[in-house]
Design a protein around this motif. Sequence first.
Motif, PDB file in Angstrom:
ATOM      1  N   ASN A 115      37.203  40.653  52.809  1.00 30.46           N
ATOM      2  CA  ASN A 115      38.310  40.089  53.587  1.00 30.46           C
ATOM      3  C   ASN A 115      38.297  38.563  53.539  1.00 30.46           C
ATOM      4  O   ASN A 115      39.344  37.914  53.372  1.00 30.46           O
ATOM      5  CB  ASN A 115      38.223  40.553  55.046  1.00 30.46           C
ATOM      6  N   ASP A 116      37.088  37.972  53.699  1.00 31.14           N
ATOM      7  CA  ASP A 116      36.981  36.513  53.681  1.00 31.14           C
ATOM      8  C   ASP A 116      37.424  35.958  52.330  1.00 31.14           C
ATOM      9  O   ASP A 116      38.094  34.912  52.247  1.00 31.14           O
ATOM     10  CB  ASP A 116      35.540  36.085  53.958  1.00 31.14           C
ATOM     11  N   VAL A 117      37.042  36.648  51.259  1.00 28.80           N
ATOM     12  CA  VAL A 117      37.400  36.201  49.904  1.00 28.80           C
ATOM     13  C   VAL A 117      38.909  36.272  49.703  1.00 28.80           C
ATOM     14  O   VAL A 117      39.531  35.339  49.163  1.00 28.80           O
ATOM     15  CB  VAL A 117      36.658  37.047  48.853  1.00 28.80           C
ATOM     16  N   LEU A 118      39.518  37.377  50.128  1.00 25.36           N
ATOM     17  CA  LEU A 118      40.972  37.533  49.955  1.00 25.36           C
ATOM     18  C   LEU A 118      41.743  36.462  50.721  1.00 25.36           C
ATOM     19  O   LEU A 118      42.732  35.902  50.214  1.00 25.36           O
ATOM     20  CB  LEU A 118      41.402  38.931  50.414  1.00 25.36           C
ATOM     21  N   VAL A 119      41.292  36.163  51.949  1.00 31.23           N
ATOM     22  CA  VAL A 119      41.952  35.121  52.749  1.00 31.23           C
ATOM     23  C   VAL A 119      41.817  33.771  52.056  1.00 31.23           C
ATOM     24  O   VAL A 119      42.779  32.996  51.976  1.00 31.23           O
ATOM     25  CB  VAL A 119      41.340  35.071  54.180  1.00 31.23           C
ATOM     26  N   TRP A 120      40.635  33.475  51.552  1.00 29.32           N
ATOM     27  CA  TRP A 120      40.413  32.184  50.889  1.00 29.32           C
ATOM     28  C   TRP A 120      41.270  32.060  49.628  1.00 29.32           C
ATOM     29  O   TRP A 120      41.887  31.006  49.381  1.00 29.32           O
ATOM     30  CB  TRP A 120      38.931  32.034  50.535  1.00 29.32           C
ATOM     31  N   LEU A 121      41.325  33.123  48.819  1.00 33.46           N
ATOM     32  CA  LEU A 121      42.127  33.079  47.588  1.00 33.46           C
ATOM     33  C   LEU A 121      43.598  32.861  47.914  1.00 33.46           C
ATOM     34  O   LEU A 121      44.303  32.093  47.229  1.00 33.46           O
ATOM     35  CB  LEU A 121      41.949  34.384  46.799  1.00 33.46           C
ATOM     36  N   GLU A 122      44.092  33.523  48.965  1.00 37.10           N
ATOM     37  CA  GLU A 122      45.498  33.353  49.351  1.00 37.10           C
ATOM     38  C   GLU A 122      45.749  31.925  49.830  1.00 37.10           C
ATOM     39  O   GLU A 122      46.778  31.316  49.484  1.00 37.10           O
ATOM     40  CB  GLU A 122      45.848  34.361  50.451  1.00 37.10           C
ATOM     41  N   ARG A 123      44.834  31.378  50.612  1.00 37.76           N
ATOM     42  CA  ARG A 123      44.986  30.019  51.140  1.00 37.76           C
ATOM     43  C   ARG A 123      44.992  28.998  50.015  1.00 37.76           C
ATOM     44  O   ARG A 123      45.696  27.978  50.082  1.00 37.76           O
ATOM     45  CB  ARG A 123      43.846  29.729  52.124  1.00 37.76           C
ATOM     46  N   ARG A 124      44.245  29.238  48.977  1.00 43.70           N
ATOM     47  CA  ARG A 124      44.175  28.328  47.831  1.00 43.70           C
ATOM     48  C   ARG A 124      45.242  28.595  46.776  1.00 43.70           C
ATOM     49  O   ARG A 124      45.283  27.940  45.732  1.00 43.70           O
ATOM     50  CB  ARG A 124      42.800  28.424  47.183  1.00 43.70           C
ATOM     51  N   GLY A 125      46.105  29.575  47.039  1.00 46.66           N
ATOM     52  CA  GLY A 125      47.188  29.855  46.101  1.00 46.66           C
ATOM     53  C   GLY A 125      46.725  30.550  44.835  1.00 46.66           C
ATOM     54  O   GLY A 125      47.413  30.491  43.799  1.00 46.66           O
ATOM     55  N   LYS A 126      45.598  31.230  44.908  1.00 47.51           N
ATOM     56  CA  LYS A 126      45.093  31.963  43.749  1.00 47.51           C
ATOM     57  C   LYS A 126      45.710  33.356  43.718  1.00 47.51           C
ATOM     58  O   LYS A 126      45.717  34.057  44.729  1.00 47.51           O
ATOM     59  CB  LYS A 126      43.566  32.084  43.799  1.00 47.51           C
ATOM     60  N   LYS A 127      46.202  33.740  42.578  1.00 43.11           N
ATOM     61  CA  LYS A 127      46.802  35.061  42.443  1.00 43.11           C
ATOM     62  C   LYS A 127      45.703  36.120  42.394  1.00 43.11           C
ATOM     63  O   LYS A 127      44.741  36.003  41.645  1.00 43.11           O
ATOM     64  CB  LYS A 127      47.642  35.133  41.172  1.00 43.11           C
ATOM     65  N   VAL A 128      45.878  37.147  43.213  1.00 43.47           N
ATOM     66  CA  VAL A 128      44.872  38.207  43.294  1.00 43.47           C
ATOM     67  C   VAL A 128      45.333  39.408  42.490  1.00 43.47           C
ATOM     68  O   VAL A 128      46.449  39.902  42.678  1.00 43.47           O
ATOM     69  CB  VAL A 128      44.636  38.630  44.761  1.00 43.47           C
ATOM     70  N   ARG A 129      44.491  39.843  41.595  1.00 34.59           N
ATOM     71  CA  ARG A 129      44.775  41.046  40.817  1.00 34.59           C
ATOM     72  C   ARG A 129      44.428  42.283  41.640  1.00 34.59           C
ATOM     73  O   ARG A 129      43.422  42.304  42.346  1.00 34.59           O
ATOM     74  CB  ARG A 129      43.935  41.081  39.538  1.00 34.59           C
ATOM     75  N   ALA A 130      45.256  43.298  41.527  1.00 31.57           N
ATOM     76  CA  ALA A 130      44.939  44.557  42.202  1.00 31.57           C
ATOM     77  C   ALA A 130      43.722  45.173  41.528  1.00 31.57           C
ATOM     78  O   ALA A 130      43.659  45.241  40.296  1.00 31.57           O
ATOM     79  CB  ALA A 130      46.130  45.507  42.111  1.00 31.57           C
ATOM     80  N   PRO A 131      42.727  45.572  42.299  1.00 27.65           N
ATOM     81  CA  PRO A 131      41.537  46.178  41.693  1.00 27.65           C
ATOM     82  C   PRO A 131      41.876  47.472  40.973  1.00 27.65           C
ATOM     83  O   PRO A 131      42.707  48.254  41.433  1.00 27.65           O
ATOM     84  CB  PRO A 131      40.621  46.440  42.892  1.00 27.65           C
ATOM     85  N   LYS A 132      41.248  47.669  39.833  1.00 28.55           N
ATOM     86  CA  LYS A 132      41.465  48.901  39.088  1.00 28.55           C
ATOM     87  C   LYS A 132      40.847  50.074  39.837  1.00 28.55           C
ATOM     88  O   LYS A 132      39.802  49.937  40.470  1.00 28.55           O
ATOM     89  CB  LYS A 132      40.820  48.803  37.702  1.00 28.55           C
TER      90      LYS A 132
END
Length: 432
Positions: free
Chosen positions: A52-69
């Motif tokens: 959860n912490d990683v996903l929040v940080w990536l969103e805050r930094r504007g990093k596109k998150v790939r859906a996990p396979k």
Amino acid sequence: MIDPQQNARVTVSEIAQLAGVSVSAVSNWRKRYADFPVPVEGTAAGDFFALNDVLVWLERRGKKVRAPKPVGLNELLWGVANALRDVGEANESLLLAMLQVLTLWRSSIKLNARAVSEEPSLWSGLRAASEDQLPVAWRHAVESLPVGDNPAVREVLSAPSVSWRAVRQVLVAVDRLANEGMREATARVFGEAVSLVIAQMQDSQAIRVFGSSTPRSLTSLIVQLLSPVRGIVYDPAAGHAMALAEAAREASEDIQLVGQEIAEYSWRVGVLHLALCGFEATLNRGDTLLHDAFRGRVADRIILDPPFNTRLTSTDIVFDPRWKYGTSNVADWMWAQHLLHHLAPNGVGVMVVPIASLSRSGRDAMIRARLVEAGELDAVIALPPGLVAGVNVFTALLLFDRTRAAKRGDVLFVDARQLGMSRRGLTNELTP
């Protein structure tokens, strides 16, 4: 491999997969950004971060998150095995440790399902324990298991086969199995996945040094030759119980699994393998030829892949009703007589032998002649070389089928030596 649960933990490499970047890029982020999530746990294998912490940080930094396979059960189990490799434990201990922890995890699910009121689960106590607390938590977990009908399981689980540091690492890895889909996997589905991972680990060079293994295609052929699989199924040299598990899956009715294994490590693996498959079995430990745990009993189906060319001394060979056709200093045809001694009047047995044993002179020739004259042997199937890992010799199958009538002198010979499939430079699988 990322667990979709909200409390899942991820590694640096898994963060890289989420963001579609390299591992080194994630390492740079950790150095450059003071707000990068702090690891929730550090191990010898690396740091773990809250997903959860990683996903929040990536969103805050504007990093596109790939859906996990989507990750299959086989991949998840393989990840558990790799957790031990990461902490540098001995290869021989790796497989057994994985099965020990998985048995505790599956048992905790069964206990929770039976619980009337909410209470801390067996698994919760283990995963919450620190490394110092693990010995006590482990002992409590084992004592709580519903394995009263199979004391061998409790014995194998009495102490982990690796260090407590490694156990802590595997507990983290097994947590990845805890999403609902994996938790609710049926015993058959989960067991098939466990069998596949064991086979994959047997195929690896690291595991092969601890003993040869029967390839899956040969095990499948042997079980098909026993069809229909019924009654008492016996394996006098059970190994990791791969053949017994395969036979149980192919049976169309309830069967009884029994076996014996001389190597303590293989016996321990076999006990937990069958338990994780959900099969009730009696797997004895000991030297089958010298100390027959199946004495006085017969089986409807017998599977036998014994160690080749084992030497016996004259003091080893004592009077025994099993040696109906004679004795030899080489064990191959003693194993065959052991099979025949325990084969029911309408039973079927299949045995793997080195092909050289079919033409060996001396006492072996005498035993072969008597056995054929008695109408015991039904078929000989010559197999490709290299089928048994670490034994680069030609092998053959012997078929003993007491369901056939009027067969004296009638032996079928099949030459299948060219029906091998090369893989990684080895001919170690049969073609379909």
